[in-house]
Design an enzyme around this catalytic site. Structure first.
Site, short mmCIF file in Angstrom:
data_model
loop_
_atom_site.label_atom_id
_atom_site.label_comp_id
_atom_site.label_asym_id
_atom_site.label_seq_id
_atom_site.Cartn_x
_atom_site.Cartn_y
_atom_site.Cartn_z
CG HIS A 32 3.59 -1.31 -8.43
ND1 HIS A 32 4.24 -1.36 -7.22
CD2 HIS A 32 4.09 -2.35 -9.16
CE1 HIS A 32 5.09 -2.38 -7.20
NE2 HIS A 32 5.02 -2.99 -8.38
CG ASP A 137 4.62 1.13 -4.84
OD1 ASP A 137 5.51 0.37 -4.42
OD2 ASP A 137 3.87 0.83 -5.79
CD GLU A 375 -7.37 -8.20 -12.52
OE1 GLU A 375 -7.24 -8.85 -13.58
OE2 GLU A 375 -7.17 -6.98 -12.44
#
Length: 474
Positions: A32, A137, A375
């Site tokens: 996060h 968040d 990624e």
């Protein structure tokens, strides 16, 4: 998603000129913290002052571990250390029956104490600003519950997991409504939610939900090139009607990397053939037992393939506190000598994005955390999926069944069994040295290119980011 041309494209210099600041509030867990830091960079690049808030140790963690750019060199990015009481964070238990990082629960619950200092920060910033935009968040709702009460503040919820996983849990929670044959085909064969979470974390999630009724919209670290169907399904459930899929947040090209001191693993990769190396890493929260480490090492060795293996225990609440009880995960004695020249063992924090972006890397054995998935997709690297907990089993399904750029190394129904060296070795060979693995590499490369092309021309997730910037600086 609302439409609208970018204010920057229409001639405005950015948020600073229209009295807008953005404040970021991540959950203090690596996956996060990392996403919020990347998002901070992208928004600050629009000339908008960005304030990244959290406890000092977690800000240090985020900035210390990021690769590919220097957060301390971004002019519009500011860091605010919020006071939080001391919390007892036990070491991770590699032999626990569940792989969920129970050691992080004390720090998660301690975030309730951030409400007062965070509210003070927002009120202070709001005095001389037209608008304070809070991006929080989704698991920090109780900290930002006072934001909607400020006349010139807006609150946006950021979801740090895939749209696919987000919707799948919502779909189950709401009685599995009709979603059409395309979505139902995969949703009806999802991994069981059993073993994903512990009761304490499920309770923590429930505590955050009531505070989002007054939010102004949602942000997703995803894009339509990856999961358009599920982004749209989430959008249909939105109470505000405002949703932006702004991913990928991580750099999709490392040609502009500022890192001058290259990690030793990258120098080793320079000497290997294209697509010949497997990267093995299970993220920031996983701790494997000694027996599983032994089997994994043997499987890698017996596969005959080259590899870089990150061997480390999961994070504690304070990653800089080693503590007397801290365990150092180790490979068996003599292992590194036996694999020398073919395998590299890394024990420290590794530059994952740069390793995945190296042309010698042809596969990724991963826990399928959403950062790692994004990624890997960005860099065009197929995945051998070994999910451990939380959203990971469903992210693995997205990778293997929907995007078809990976293999399932571990059946979630057998998650409590030790994975043997033979299974591991065969999976490695399948991913790196088979026609099927080559097809997955081709598919992964196509997905990577589908992300890079729209970003290069300002489309895709970047187009939605521009739309969000236009919205908050309106």
């Amino acid at each position: 998603m609302p439409n609208g041309s970018s204010i920057l494209e229409n001639g405005t210099k950015g948020g600073a000129d229209v009295g807008v600041v953005v404040v970021m509030l991540p959950l203090p867990a690596q996956g996060h913290l990392n996403q919020f830091l990347h998002l901070s960079r992208l928004i600050a690049a629009h000339g908008i002052p960005v304030h990244y808030a959290g406890a000092a140790t977690h800000i240090r963690q985020a900035t210390h571990r990021v690769h590919g750019w220097d957060p301390l060199a971004v002019p519009n990015l500011h860091f605010h250390h919020l006071s939080m009481p001391h919390f007892q964070s036990p070491p991770p238990n590699p032999d626990a029956s569940t792989k969920f990082p129970t050691q992080l629960m004390p720090v998660f619950f301690a975030t309730s104490h951030l409400r007062r200092p965070f509210n003070a920060l927002i009120r202070n910033l709001s005095v001389d600003q037209k608008r304070v935009v809070v991006i929080s968040d989704s698991l920090m709702g109780w900290v930002v519950q006072d934001v909607p009460s400020l006349q010139n503040a807006e609150l946006y919820r950021f979801r740090c997991i895939s749209a696919f996983t987000t919707y799948s849990f919502h779909w189950e929670r709401t009685g599995k409504p009709d979603v059409g044959p395309e979505a139902a085909g995969v949703l009806n064969h999802m991994p069981s939610p059993e073993g994903c979470f512990i009761p304490e974390f499920e309770e923590f999630i429930k505590m955050q939900r009531p505070f989002w009724d007054a939010s102004s919209g949602d942000l997703l670290n995803s894009c339509r090139e990856i999961e358009a169907l599920f982004i749209d399904l989430i959008g249909k459930e939105s109470k505000t009607g405002f949703q932006w899929a702004i991913g990928p947040l991580n750099p999709v090209s490392l040609t502009d990397s500022i890192n001058t001191n290259r990690h030793k693993s990258l120098e080793w990769l320079d000497r290997q053939e294209k697509d010949s190396v497997l990267f093995v890493s299970f993220g920031s929260t996983t701790s494997l037992s000694n027996e599983q480490i032994t089997e994994l090492g043997a499987g890698l060795e017996e596969s005959g393939q080259k590899f870089i293996w990150v061997v480390r225990d999961g994070d504690r609440g304070d990653v800089f506190d080693d503590g007397e009880a801290a365990r150092r995960a180790e490979v068996p004695e003599g292992y590194e000598e036996r694999v020398r020249g073919r395998g590299v063992v890394v024990r420290e924090w590794a530059p994952q994005l740069e390793i995945l972006g190296h042309p010698s890397v042809g596969g990724f054995m991963s826990h399928c955390g959403w950062n790692s998935c994004m990624e890997s997709i960005s860099m065009g690297v197929p995945i051998a999926a070994w999910p451990m907990h939380s959203d990971q089993p469903r992210n693995a399904t997205l990778i293997t069944e929907v995007l078809k750029m990976g293999i399932s190394l571990v059946d979630w129904a057998r998650r409590n069994e030790r994975v043997g060296r033979r299974e591991i070795g065969e999976g490695v060979k399948k991913l790196i040295a088979s026609a099927e693995g080559e097809e997955m590499r081709r598919r992964a490369a196509e997905l990577s290119q589908s992300l890079k092309e729209p970003i290069a021309v300002g489309g895709g997730g970047r187009n939605e980011l521009e739309s969000f910037v236009a919205h908050i600086t309106r």
